[in-house]
Design a protein around this motif. Structure first.
Motif, PDB file in Angstrom:
ATOM      1  N   GLU A  29       0.828  -1.213   0.000  1.00  0.00           N
ATOM      2  CA  GLU A  29       0.000   0.000   0.000  1.00  0.00           C
ATOM      3  C   GLU A  29       0.859   1.259   0.000  1.00  0.00           C
ATOM      4  OE1 GLU A  29      -2.588  -0.311   3.323  1.00  0.00           O
ATOM      5  OE2 GLU A  29      -3.759  -1.972   2.463  1.00  0.00           O
ATOM      6  N   ARG A  30       2.078   1.140   0.518  1.00  0.00           N
ATOM      7  CA  ARG A  30       3.006   2.272   0.549  1.00  0.00           C
ATOM      8  C   ARG A  30       3.868   2.338  -0.718  1.00  0.00           C
ATOM      9  NH1 ARG A  30       4.969   3.534   6.091  1.00  0.00           N
ATOM     10  NH2 ARG A  30       3.407   2.807   7.572  1.00  0.00           N
ATOM     11  N   GLY A  31       3.689   1.377  -1.627  1.00  0.00           N
ATOM     12  CA  GLY A  31       4.513   1.328  -2.824  1.00  0.00           C
ATOM     13  C   GLY A  31       5.909   0.807  -2.549  1.00  0.00           C
ATOM     14  N   LEU A  32       6.057  -0.002  -1.487  1.00  0.00           N
ATOM     15  CA  LEU A  32       7.371  -0.498  -1.081  1.00  0.00           C
ATOM     16  C   LEU A  32       7.472  -2.004  -1.271  1.00  0.00           C
ATOM     17  CD1 LEU A  32       7.780   1.514   2.252  1.00  0.00           C
ATOM     18  CD2 LEU A  32       8.703   2.103  -0.010  1.00  0.00           C
ATOM     19  N   TYR A  33       8.697  -2.495  -1.264  1.00  0.00           N
ATOM     20  CA  TYR A  33       9.010  -3.913  -1.373  1.00  0.00           C
ATOM     21  C   TYR A  33       9.594  -4.395  -0.046  1.00  0.00           C
ATOM     22  CZ  TYR A  33       8.732  -2.984  -6.411  1.00  0.00           C
ATOM     23  OH  TYR A  33       8.327  -2.610  -7.664  1.00  0.00           O
ATOM     24  N   THR A  34       9.443  -5.675   0.237  1.00  0.00           N
ATOM     25  CA  THR A  34       9.941  -6.224   1.502  1.00  0.00           C
ATOM     26  C   THR A  34      11.024  -7.267   1.267  1.00  0.00           C
ATOM     27  OG1 THR A  34       8.225  -7.931   1.500  1.00  0.00           O
ATOM     28  CG2 THR A  34       7.721  -5.884   2.647  1.00  0.00           C
ATOM     29  N   ASN A  35      11.797  -7.519   2.336  1.00  0.00           N
ATOM     30  CA  ASN A  35      12.629  -8.719   2.363  1.00  0.00           C
ATOM     31  C   ASN A  35      12.017  -9.677   3.389  1.00  0.00           C
ATOM     32  OD1 ASN A  35      13.390  -7.451   4.757  1.00  0.00           O
ATOM     33  ND2 ASN A  35      15.543  -7.236   4.208  1.00  0.00           N
ATOM     34  N   PHE A  36      12.766 -10.614   3.904  1.00  0.00           N
ATOM     35  CA  PHE A  36      12.206 -11.644   4.782  1.00  0.00           C
ATOM     36  C   PHE A  36      12.355 -11.245   6.253  1.00  0.00           C
ATOM     37  CE2 PHE A  36      16.544 -12.522   3.584  1.00  0.00           C
ATOM     38  CZ  PHE A  36      17.179 -12.773   4.789  1.00  0.00           C
ATOM     39  N   ARG A  37      11.611 -11.931   7.131  1.00  0.00           N
ATOM     40  CA  ARG A  37      11.639 -11.607   8.547  1.00  0.00           C
ATOM     41  C   ARG A  37      12.962 -12.049   9.196  1.00  0.00           C
ATOM     42  NH1 ARG A  37       7.458 -15.703   8.329  1.00  0.00           N
ATOM     43  NH2 ARG A  37       8.030 -17.610   9.449  1.00  0.00           N
ATOM     44  N   PHE A  38      13.361 -11.264  10.192  1.00  0.00           N
ATOM     45  CA  PHE A  38      14.648 -11.442  10.859  1.00  0.00           C
ATOM     46  C   PHE A  38      14.398 -11.264  12.354  1.00  0.00           C
ATOM     47  CE2 PHE A  38      18.889 -10.598  12.276  1.00  0.00           C
ATOM     48  CZ  PHE A  38      19.770 -11.041  11.296  1.00  0.00           C
ATOM     49  N   SER A  39      14.763 -12.258  13.160  1.00  0.00           N
ATOM     50  CA  SER A  39      14.399 -12.271  14.571  1.00  0.00           C
ATOM     51  C   SER A  39      15.581 -11.978  15.484  1.00  0.00           C
ATOM     52  CB  SER A  39      13.829 -13.649  14.952  1.00  0.00           C
ATOM     53  OG  SER A  39      12.616 -13.898  14.280  1.00  0.00           O
ATOM     54  N   PRO A  40      15.318 -11.402  16.668  1.00  0.00           N
ATOM     55  CA  PRO A  40      16.372 -11.286  17.682  1.00  0.00           C
ATOM     56  C   PRO A  40      16.994 -12.658  17.964  1.00  0.00           C
ATOM     57  CG  PRO A  40      14.476  -9.984  18.320  1.00  0.00           C
ATOM     58  CD  PRO A  40      14.064 -10.762  17.106  1.00  0.00           C
ATOM     59  N   GLY A  41      18.311 -12.672  18.059  1.00  0.00           N
ATOM     60  CA  GLY A  41      19.033 -13.932  18.216  1.00  0.00           C
ATOM     61  C   GLY A  41      19.639 -14.419  16.919  1.00  0.00           C
ATOM     62  N   TYR A  42      19.134 -13.940  15.762  1.00  0.00           N
ATOM     63  CA  TYR A  42      19.766 -14.241  14.483  1.00  0.00           C
ATOM     64  C   TYR A  42      21.021 -13.373  14.361  1.00  0.00           C
ATOM     65  CZ  TYR A  42      15.414 -16.430  12.696  1.00  0.00           C
ATOM     66  OH  TYR A  42      14.317 -17.214  12.491  1.00  0.00           O
ATOM     67  N   GLY A  43      22.060 -13.925  13.769  1.00  0.00           N
ATOM     68  CA  GLY A  43      23.278 -13.147  13.573  1.00  0.00           C
ATOM     69  C   GLY A  43      23.708 -12.524  14.883  1.00  0.00           C
ATOM     70  N   ASP A  44      24.033 -11.236  14.856  1.00  0.00           N
ATOM     71  CA  ASP A  44      24.426 -10.558  16.091  1.00  0.00           C
ATOM     72  C   ASP A  44      23.367  -9.579  16.592  1.00  0.00           C
ATOM     73  OD1 ASP A  44      24.729  -8.631  14.132  1.00  0.00           O
ATOM     74  OD2 ASP A  44      26.768  -8.061  14.690  1.00  0.00           O
ATOM     75  N   LEU A  45      22.109  -9.737  16.115  1.00  0.00           N
ATOM     76  CA  LEU A  45      21.016  -8.951  16.683  1.00  0.00           C
ATOM     77  C   LEU A  45      20.701  -9.534  18.054  1.00  0.00           C
ATOM     78  CD1 LEU A  45      18.846  -6.735  16.392  1.00  0.00           C
ATOM     79  CD2 LEU A  45      17.354  -8.468  15.378  1.00  0.00           C
TER      80      LEU A  45
END
Length: 240
Positions: free
Chosen positions: A150-166
């Motif tokens: 609706e905003r004319g934007l594209y998304t990537n995939f979900r990323f959770s705390p604990g993944y990588g160094d988040l």
């Protein structure tokens, strides 16, 4: 900033995913075991109550802390996303969708009961519940994808705390930004920061002005497909 509190219908799960969480790798199974797995999956689906809450925040800035860690700041919230992994995930993002989902305390109570009465069934039920909460996360992510569309934007995939160094330390502020304790009943253990109900998921999704490598090129293979409102309307997120 937009958002919503939603209930989801998860009437089935991918049996192959349940088996994957059980560590299945092609071993022969007896009919009795097959029936037991199917029974625990059905039991899980009968007690789970998938719900989710999400909000979209504009990216307010990016900076590097004194300790060298990069930070993505979001407007209208105290939530800050720290670490090289999330910086890369959100590189170029103009907004971020933040989400939390759970399948409820009914599943939690059943897991506790089975741990005392039938440990084998508890293991199978746990795998089914993990698969179910991931389906709920797919449904919530579908709402974020629709909001981006609706905003004319594209998304990537979900990323959770604990993944990588988040860091897991992101959880308290993330849940507070969504008012998830009041709206979903999700609480955190003080030291481990593990969620109760345990079958809950939090994540963020980047929103961009241009398609990303992980932006959907078609509906085929999209995890959000079964919950997508745009596909039914003939305006899928990848068709501009």
């Amino acid at each position: 900033m937009s958002g919503g509190l939603e209930c989801y219908e998860v009437s089935s799960v991918d049996r192959a995913e349940v088996l994957r969480y059980l560590g299945y790798s092609g071993q022969p199974m007896t009919q009795e075991l097959e029936a037991r797995i199917d029974g625990e999956v059905a039991r899980c689906l009968s007690v789970c109550q998938p719900r989710g809450v999400w909000r979209t925040f504009e990216v307010a800035g990016r900076e590097v802390r004194e300790d060298g860690a990069p930070v993505v700041r979001l407007g209208g919230t105290a939530l800050e996303l720290v670490g090289s992994s999330i910086q890369k995930h959100l590189e170029g993002a103009v907004a971020v969708g933040v989400m939390a989902v759970t399948v409820g305390m009914g599943v939690e109570r059943e897991l506790r009961r089975l741990s005392l009465t039938d440990p084998v069934a508890q293991v199978v039920f746990d795998a089914a519940a993990t698969t179910a909460v991931e389906r709920a996360a797919d449904a919530c992510e579908a709402s974020l994808v629709a909001d981006a569309r609706e905003r004319g934007l594209y998304t990537n995939f979900r990323f959770s705390p604990g993944y990588g160094d988040l860091p897991m330390e992101t959880q308290p502020t993330l849940l507070a930004a969504l008012d998830a304790q009041r709206r979903l009943g999700i609480t955190l253990a003080p030291k481990s920061l593990l969620m109760t109900p345990t079958k809950s998921v939090t994540a963020v999704v980047g929103m961009f002005g241009e398609p990303q490598a992980s932006s959907h090129a078609s509906c085929a293979g999209c995890l959000c497909r079964d919950f997508c409102r745009m596909r039914g309307a003939g305006t899928p997120c990848w068709k501009r």
